[in-house]
Design a protein around this motif. Structure first.
Motif: not given
Lengths: 602, 100
Positions: A254-282
């Motif tokens: 669902g193109s207006s609903l889909d969003q990518v995100g991360a799983f981890g065993r701690s909040v810090g892990c998902v935060a770090a992973a999201t930092d790595a993959i986020c941001g504008r993409d042409v």
């Protein structure tokens, strides 16, 4: 590195340990391979393991770190500098993988000046994310043999940040489902209780993290497909605001609903992973610039606390039919903890949330119908032979290639978008979407985050819910924010007092203020002394006895031999580094960047 | 009852999915059940409410310079084709056979 040591490592530990020389990326990749060997048989979280890809990247990373250390030592000798601080190291890399489709993606194992925030972090990807050198099946017969010809931006960014790709993960077919039971390649089991579902649609991602096979996994969330499986498997799952992570290369539901995100065993892990993959993409015009630093937000939650923050609770949610008592108790406990942390609890109303489920089951299937019309049996995907003409070929191929739930959804979407029906359902659903969005805007005018349940209940047994419309109800608390576009996080808060299975709470933030969520989640996480790692490994070892131990010990002994060898000479022998089961794959796939082992089929 | 089996058969045709008799019967039950669950949408008072087609408000068109970038090569585009011939997708006849 044994399993206990491996599974205890969080993203920040891995980064720090690698740069300090406590262990190598090679050892991490091997430990991940061992964990896979022991656990994925009963778990079936992976559709395609990629140990060769992980090893190749681990070796490139180790070489880079070794080179950096030598450079730094030389500089120190000359009095001209020191190693960069942990987690801020930037390396250059000259390794080229020589892929055929270099026009679309940077295929250098570690790109020049990479910000290696995921250096050495084992990661695995939901199988709707394209990755060169793998098949991307969406757990469907339709795409069983589809080989990615490019790499999704989220995957590309994770790899560029130094992560080690362990493989592609099981899911509900095309992400249609809440239990991973609709996968065409067999179910994934919940590592806390193998007789139960892991949730869905990103069930493989949640199970792979909860079992300890991988440190981080990526998933996609259209109506709760990250948060609900995270809750069922007792790990952290984070769906950022729509647009924070690029959807380019992720097979659309669902193109207006889909969003990518991360799983981890701690909040810090998902935060770090999201930092790595986020941001504008042409390549995704709905992706947004992100100035957020999620890891810093999580750290702030622990170090500075959340005193004075306002947390909203939705009282009417607690009277919802089907909400289990242990879920209510978990929510009330979390409220108590938040109050202890100095947060102000405030009741808010979301009067139109009750219509979210209906709106979702109009908008979602309509968008799915549109997106899945691309499977026409001509350009890619399954083709049924023996048809007399193109139309018949298309009809037969789609009927045979799609599973039952996929057919249900596209049929529903097709009907809802048909002439005359559009104005009865689709258009009003989009108007209801406005009301739901306004509810959240009003709520967030007075609070910093919301606290709600994730799922009305804990993980259910296989086959327990056979009515598709009943299955849809399991996403009643997660769907509204996909409708509104906000971010949400599933935080495990322990085992339910009745079921003995993981229970979680959901934190929701205002659009593009996902740092609020990470901050509160990290503060709340610190209040709970709970185990995030499912006891599967231990149980399997006890059940299998020496057989299972032998696999692991053999690897550990080989590691020791490897260390001794490396003192005397530099070795680049990939095959020797692979565990027994992986050697077979490596032998069949001599090019590590072209690793197309058969998807497991059960 | 919102939909008859005949109507469901028609929906299957324009969805390009061939369903047998049993599948049509099952699908008819399912669709009617779901449509019943969608009642709240039809009962809302929505006069004057603007629709939201996209969750992020305030998005503007994203423009870029018209610069040529490499795209898929012919070989890449054909890499997953079920059938190909002379660098093109090979399909069954569009005309001819039953059902035309």
């Amino acid at each position: 590195m044994n399993f206990t040591e491996y599974a205890a490592l969080r993203v920040a530990d891995i980064r720090a340990g690698l740069l300090k020389g406590d262990f190598t990326a090679h050892e991490l990749a091997q430990a991940a391979g061992d964990a896979y060997q022991v656990m994925d048989g009963p778990l079936h979280a992976f559709l395609q393991p990629t140990p060769g890809l992980a090893q190749a990247r681990a070796e490139a990373l180790d070489q880079r770190i070794a080179g950096q250390s030598c450079d730094a030592a030389n500089r120190r000798q000359k009095g001209s500098g020191t190693l960069a601080p942990t987690g801020q190291a930037r390396f250059t890399d000259t390794v080229s993988t020589g892929n055929a489709f270099g026009a679309h993606t940077n295929h250098s194992l570690l790109p020049n000046n990479a910000d290696l925030r995921l250096a050495g972090v084992p990661i695995a990807f939901k199988d709707n994310m394209n990755q060169l050198g793998t098949r991307t099946t969406c757990a469907s017969r339709m795409l069983e043999n589809y080989e990615s010809t490019y790499t999704a931006t989220c995957v590309d960014r994770a790899l560029a940040a130094g992560a080690l790709p362990l493989g592609k993960l099981n899911m509900d077919e095309f992400a249609f489902g809440s239990s991973t039971e609709s996968s065409a390649f067999g179910t994934t089991q919940n590592p806390w209780d193998l007789s139960r579902v892991p949730g869905g649609s990103s069930g493989g991602s949640a199970a792979a993290v909860a079992s300890g096979i991988t440190t981080v996994a990526l998933g996609s969330d259209t109506g709760g497909s990250i948060r609900q499986p995270a809750a069922f498997c007792g790990v952290v799952g984070f769906k950022p605001t729509y647009g924070v992570v690029s959807r380019y290369g992720v097979v659309a539901f669902g193109s207006s609903l889909d969003q990518v995100g991360a799983f981890g065993r701690s909040v810090g892990c998902v935060a770090a992973a999201t930092d790595a993959i986020c941001g504008r993409d042409v390549r995704d015009c709905t992706s947004q610039d992100s100035a957020a630093n999620f890891e810093a937000a999580a750290l702030a939650g622990v170090e500075q606390g959340i005193k004075g923050m306002k947390i909203g609770v939705v009282r009417e949610y607690l009277s919802l039919s089907g909400l289990e008592a242990e879920v209510i108790r978990a929510l009330e406990d979390a409220i108590g903890h938040l109050e202890c942390l100095g947060a102000h609890i405030q009741e808010v109303e979301l009067p139109n949330a009750r219509a979210a489920l209906s709106a979702y089951y109009v908008i979602g299937p309509c968008e799915a119908f549109s997106n899945l019309s691309r499977f026409d049996s001509v350009r890619y995907g399954y083709r049924q032979c023996g048809a007399n003409n193109l139309n018949e070929q298309c009809e037969r191929s789609r009927a045979a290639g799609f599973g039952p739930e996929t057919i249900r959804r596209v049929m529903l979407g097709s009907y809802l978008l048909s002439s005359g029906v559009y104005h009865t359902y689709y258009y009003p659903a989009q108007q209801v979407r406005t009301l739901i969005t306004q509810d959240y805007q009003r709520a967030f005018a007075s609070v910093d985050a919301l606290l709600t349940p994730v799922s009305p209940r804990t993980a259910f047994s296989f086959g327990e819910i056979t009515d598709p419309t009943q299955m849809y109800l399991s996403d009643v608390f997660t769907i509204p924010i996909n409708i509104a576009g906000n971010g949400g996080l599933s935080l495990p808060v322990g085992l339910g007092s009745d079921s003995g299975l993981p229970v979680a709470v959901q934190l929701i933030g205002p659009q593009f203020q996902d740092e609020n969520i990470l901050r509160v989640a990290a503060a709340l996480e610190a209040r709970y002394d709970i185990e995030r790692l499912a006891p599967l490994y231990q149980r399997l070892l006890e059940a299998k006895g020496e057989d299972a131990y032998r696999v692991v010990n053999k690897r550990q002994n080989a590691n020791e031999r490897q260390r001794v060898d490396e003192k005397g000479m530099q070795s680049n022998n990939n095959e020797r580094c692979c565990p027994a089961g992986q050697q077979h794959l490596a032998a069949n796939n001599p090019d590590p960047e072209n690793e197309r082992g058969r998807a497991k089929d059960s | 009852m919102y939909l008859s089996e005949n109507e469901v058969r028609d929906i299957a045709t324009y969805t390009r999915i061939r369903l047998n008799k049993d599948a049509v019967r099952e699908m008819t039950v399912y669709l009617n059940e779901v449509l019943d669950g969608l009642k709240p949408i039809t009962q809302y008072q929505l006069e004057g409410v603007e629709p939201t087609f996209h969750p992020i408000a305030g998005l503007v068109n994203v423009m870029r310079d018209d610069v040529i970038h490499p795209g898929f090569s012919q070989a890449e585009a054909l890499a997953n084709a079920p059938d190909e011939q002379e660098g093109q997708f090979r399909i069954t006849p569009i005309l001819g056979g039953e059902g035309v």
